[in-house]
Structures are given as structure tokens and as C-alpha cells.
Design a protein around this motif. Structure first.
Motif, PDB file in Angstrom:
ATOM      1  N   SER A 124       0.897  -1.210   0.011  1.00 50.06           N
ATOM      2  CA  SER A 124       0.127  -0.039   0.013  1.00 50.06           C
ATOM      3  C   SER A 124       0.985   1.319   0.147  1.00 50.06           C
ATOM      4  O   SER A 124       0.199   2.554   0.191  1.00 50.06           O
ATOM      5  CB  SER A 124      -0.914   0.118   1.086  1.00 50.06           C
ATOM      6  N   SER A 125       2.240   0.968  -0.051  1.00 55.37           N
ATOM      7  CA  SER A 125       3.330   2.092  -0.043  1.00 55.37           C
ATOM      8  C   SER A 125       4.378   1.733  -0.885  1.00 55.37           C
ATOM      9  O   SER A 125       4.769   0.607  -1.006  1.00 55.37           O
ATOM     10  CB  SER A 125       3.709   2.691   1.343  1.00 55.37           C
ATOM     11  N   LEU A 126       4.997   2.811  -1.905  1.00 51.61           N
ATOM     12  CA  LEU A 126       6.004   2.439  -2.707  1.00 51.61           C
ATOM     13  C   LEU A 126       7.289   2.164  -1.758  1.00 51.61           C
ATOM     14  O   LEU A 126       8.120   1.403  -2.324  1.00 51.61           O
ATOM     15  CB  LEU A 126       6.468   3.604  -3.549  1.00 51.61           C
ATOM     16  N   GLU A 127       7.176   2.661  -0.549  1.00 53.01           N
ATOM     17  CA  GLU A 127       8.534   2.332   0.592  1.00 53.01           C
ATOM     18  C   GLU A 127       8.400   0.735   0.751  1.00 53.01           C
ATOM     19  O   GLU A 127       9.655   0.388   1.178  1.00 53.01           O
ATOM     20  CB  GLU A 127       8.513   3.068   1.513  1.00 53.01           C
ATOM     21  N   GLN A 128       7.584  -0.066   0.588  1.00 55.46           N
ATOM     22  CA  GLN A 128       7.297  -1.439   0.801  1.00 55.46           C
ATOM     23  C   GLN A 128       8.169  -2.327  -0.322  1.00 55.46           C
ATOM     24  O   GLN A 128       8.191  -3.298  -0.128  1.00 55.46           O
ATOM     25  CB  GLN A 128       6.011  -2.003   1.019  1.00 55.46           C
ATOM     26  N   ILE A 129       8.239  -1.783  -1.461  1.00 54.18           N
ATOM     27  CA  ILE A 129       8.799  -2.401  -2.677  1.00 54.18           C
ATOM     28  C   ILE A 129      10.028  -1.947  -3.396  1.00 54.18           C
ATOM     29  O   ILE A 129      10.069  -0.544  -3.448  1.00 54.18           O
ATOM     30  CB  ILE A 129       7.742  -2.901  -3.602  1.00 54.18           C
ATOM     31  N   LYS A 130      10.953  -2.702  -3.657  1.00 48.19           N
ATOM     32  CA  LYS A 130      11.973  -2.188  -4.341  1.00 48.19           C
ATOM     33  C   LYS A 130      12.628  -3.453  -5.235  1.00 48.19           C
ATOM     34  O   LYS A 130      12.518  -4.586  -4.974  1.00 48.19           O
ATOM     35  CB  LYS A 130      13.333  -1.703  -3.529  1.00 48.19           C
TER      36      LYS A 130
END
Length: 144
Positions: free
Chosen positions: A135-141
């Protein structure tokens, strides 16, 4: 008394630990999610995205297997609020961007019930999938 405090502190640390799952270990994560159901497994996970899909509601699915119904598949669900933000930041839709890449995802892996539908109606039959909602771009890289 100090042994009680030490024991309690070690116990609480073990309860709050997160799981780290690597690309080759999806079956272990699926088993952990099944064992913890209806709760999930918190952690940081690495996956190779083999296939993608999307829902009519706007979510994008990143799958660890070519067939999302495969028992060995873990599905990363990009919520519909993340998809436009992702496309704006990266200039590509997540479906095209993530295919073939190794990703790292932080979140909760949970066993989800997926109903079989025929002619728009539930059949009463179902199967399970393991999902991690982003639910947030910070969760995935992207790792590679």
C-alpha cells in the motif's frame, strides 16, 4: 528475578521477530502463512516476478509463478492507490516494469481464500493463495 526478566525479554523478542524469505524459498513462506492463518507472517521477502496481472478494480498482481493459481505462487498485490503513483514516478506501468525482476517486499504474507466464480456467481468452491499487499511504494524495491 534477573533471569525472569531476561527470559521474558528473549520471549518477547522472538514473538516480534520478522521473517526473511529468499527467492528460492516461497514454499516455506506459504507453509508459514498457512500455519499462522488467519494471521499472517511479517517480514522482508525476495522474489523473482515471473508474471503479472491486474484486476478490474485497479490492483496489479506480481506473481512468483507463471500461473498465479500454482500452489507454489506468492502474489504481491499493488493496491490501486499505489499503481498511479508508481506509474508517475517510474514512467511505466508496474506490469511491464516488474516482469523478470527480483524484488524485495516488506509486509505481511497472508493466506487468502479465492472463490471460484462461474457466470458471475460463486460456486462454493475455493482455493488458497498467499498474498502480500503493498500500500506504499516504500514497501517494494527492485534488486536486479
Amino acid at each position: 528475578m534477573k533471569y525472569l526478566i531476561l527470559s521474558l525479554s528473549l520471549f518477547l523478542t522472538a514473538c516480534n521477530s520478522t521473517t526473511n524469505i529468499d527467492v528460492e524459498d516461497t514454499m516455506n513462506l506459504i507453509a508459514q502463512a498457512e500455519d499462522n492463518a488467519p494471521d499472517g507472517v511479517e517480514g522482508t521477502f525476495k522474489f523473482l516476478v515471473k508474471a503479472t496481472g491486474s484486476s478490474r478494480h485497479g490492483e496489479v498482481y506480481l506473481n512468483t509463478e507463471h500461473d498465479y493459481r500454482d500452489r507454489r505462487a506468492v502474489t504481491i498485490v499493488l493496491s490501486r492507490s499505489v499503481v498511479p503513483e508508481f506509474t508517475k514516478n517510474y514512467g511505466k506501468a508496474p506490469n511491464a516494469f516488474f516482469t523478470g525482476k527480483v524484488i524485495e517486499v516488506t509486509g505481511e504474507a497472508k493466506r487468502e481464500i479465492i472463490d471460484f466464480v462461474s457466470n458471475g456467481k460463486r460456486t462454493g468452491k475455493y482455493y488458497f493463495q498467499t498474498h502480500i499487499v503493498v500500500s506504499s511504494l516504500e514497501q517494494i524495491k527492485v534488486l536486479s
